[in-house]
Design an enzyme around this catalytic site. Structure first.
Site, short mmCIF file in Angstrom:
data_model
loop_
_atom_site.label_atom_id
_atom_site.label_comp_id
_atom_site.label_asym_id
_atom_site.label_seq_id
_atom_site.Cartn_x
_atom_site.Cartn_y
_atom_site.Cartn_z
CG ASP A 43 -2.04 -0.93 1.15
OD1 ASP A 43 -2.38 -1.32 0.04
OD2 ASP A 43 -2.61 -1.26 2.21
CE LYS A 65 -7.16 0.47 0.16
NZ LYS A 65 -7.09 -0.90 -0.20
CG MET A 178 -8.16 7.46 7.36
SD MET A 178 -9.23 6.10 6.89
CE MET A 178 -9.49 5.29 8.45
#
Ligand code: SAH
Length: 258
Positions: A43, A65, A178
């Site tokens: 990732d 991503k 996040m």
């Protein structure tokens, strides 16, 4: 001929946590598996030095991503893992932090198990504990917090999010992953549900890496702390009185030269 006969049962997928960035924070098992892997599917948040441990002849496949911009969709990643394992390969599915904390490790494990692929899971140091250590914030502390909760910042945007009344209780630590784009909404919801706007808050960007930055303030300033300091992530927000204990100097490997 039965197509299943083509499947080589020696294949295996290890879903491996790579920790928060500093390669010294890999587990011994993660390091061993990275060194052995035929294929590494990794990732975006994998620390840059970590792939250097892989065999030079291993295939390294980036499927990272970024928010709202998936390089490879999740279904493509699942299919890739199954295909490589069915060819008899040792596959390391390398994920930032811990694979089972906001890492979709659970979804990948279910898919692989349904496909009959041998799979193991290797835990990693999650961003919350890595960043806390590297900024001197004890997530629990007898004088401050008897509980710690990991929350996704994305929850602030929707209506089916967490129980904000429970999150707004004092004497606990909240760690938002996040957190950058939803910091303002998160702070509003906590304050509306009764958490003191003066509650200490810290933002840690690039935790454990040489570029780590820790910014402290109060809950009501959370969005301004991000904006005024140009924080673009990856970053965590730590909310609770332990955040006031943050060390302004990073306690990263480079800073303390261990
Ligand atoms: N599985 C990962 C989390 C993946 S979600 C883990 O256990 O850590 C991605 C979020 O993790 C980022 O948006 C950020 O909030 C956080 N994160 C990951 N690495 C980080 C780092 N080095 N510093 C600060 N936050 C980090």
């Amino acid at each position: 001929m039965d197509p299943l006969k083509l499947i080589n049962n020696n294949g295996i997928v290890h879903i491996v946590g790579a920790g928060p960035g500093d390669p010294d924070l890999l587990t011994v098992r993660a390091l061993r598996l990275i060194q052995q892997a035929d294929v590494i599917v990794y990732d975006r948040l994998i620390g840059p030095e970590i792939l250097d441990y892989a065999r030079p002849d291993s295939r390294k496949i980036f499927v990272g991503k970024k928010k709202d911009a998936h390089a490879v969709p999740q279904t493509g990643i699942n299919a890739l893992l199954v295909r490589e394992a069915q060819l008899g390969r040792t596959v390391v599915r390398l994920k930032g932090g811990d694979p089972f904390i906001f890492g979709r490790g659970g979804e990948e494990l279910e898919y692989l198990q349904r496909a009959g692929i041998r799979t193991t899971v290797v835990p990693g140091i999650t961003a919350a504990t890595g960043c806390a250590a590297a900024s001197g914030i004890p997530l629990t502390h007898r004088d401050h917090a008897g509980a710690v909760t990991f929350v996704t910042g994305h929850a602030a945007a929707g209506n089916d999010g967490p129980d904000w009344t429970a999150l707004a209780q004092s004497r606990q630590t909240l760690v938002f992953y996040m957190a950058v784009s939803t910091a303002g909404v998160t702070a509003d919801r906590l304050i509306k549900n009764g958490l003191d706007p003066a509650t200490p808050a810290a933002i840690i960007e690039n935790g454990t890496l040489p570029s780590q930055r820790t910014v402290t303030g109060s809950l009501s300033e959370l969005e301004a702390m991000i904006r005024n300091n140009g924080i673009t992530g990856p970053a965590l927000a730590v909310i609770g009185s332990v955040a006031a204990l943050a060390d302004a100097r990073p306690l990263t490997r480079e800073a303390i030269a261990v």
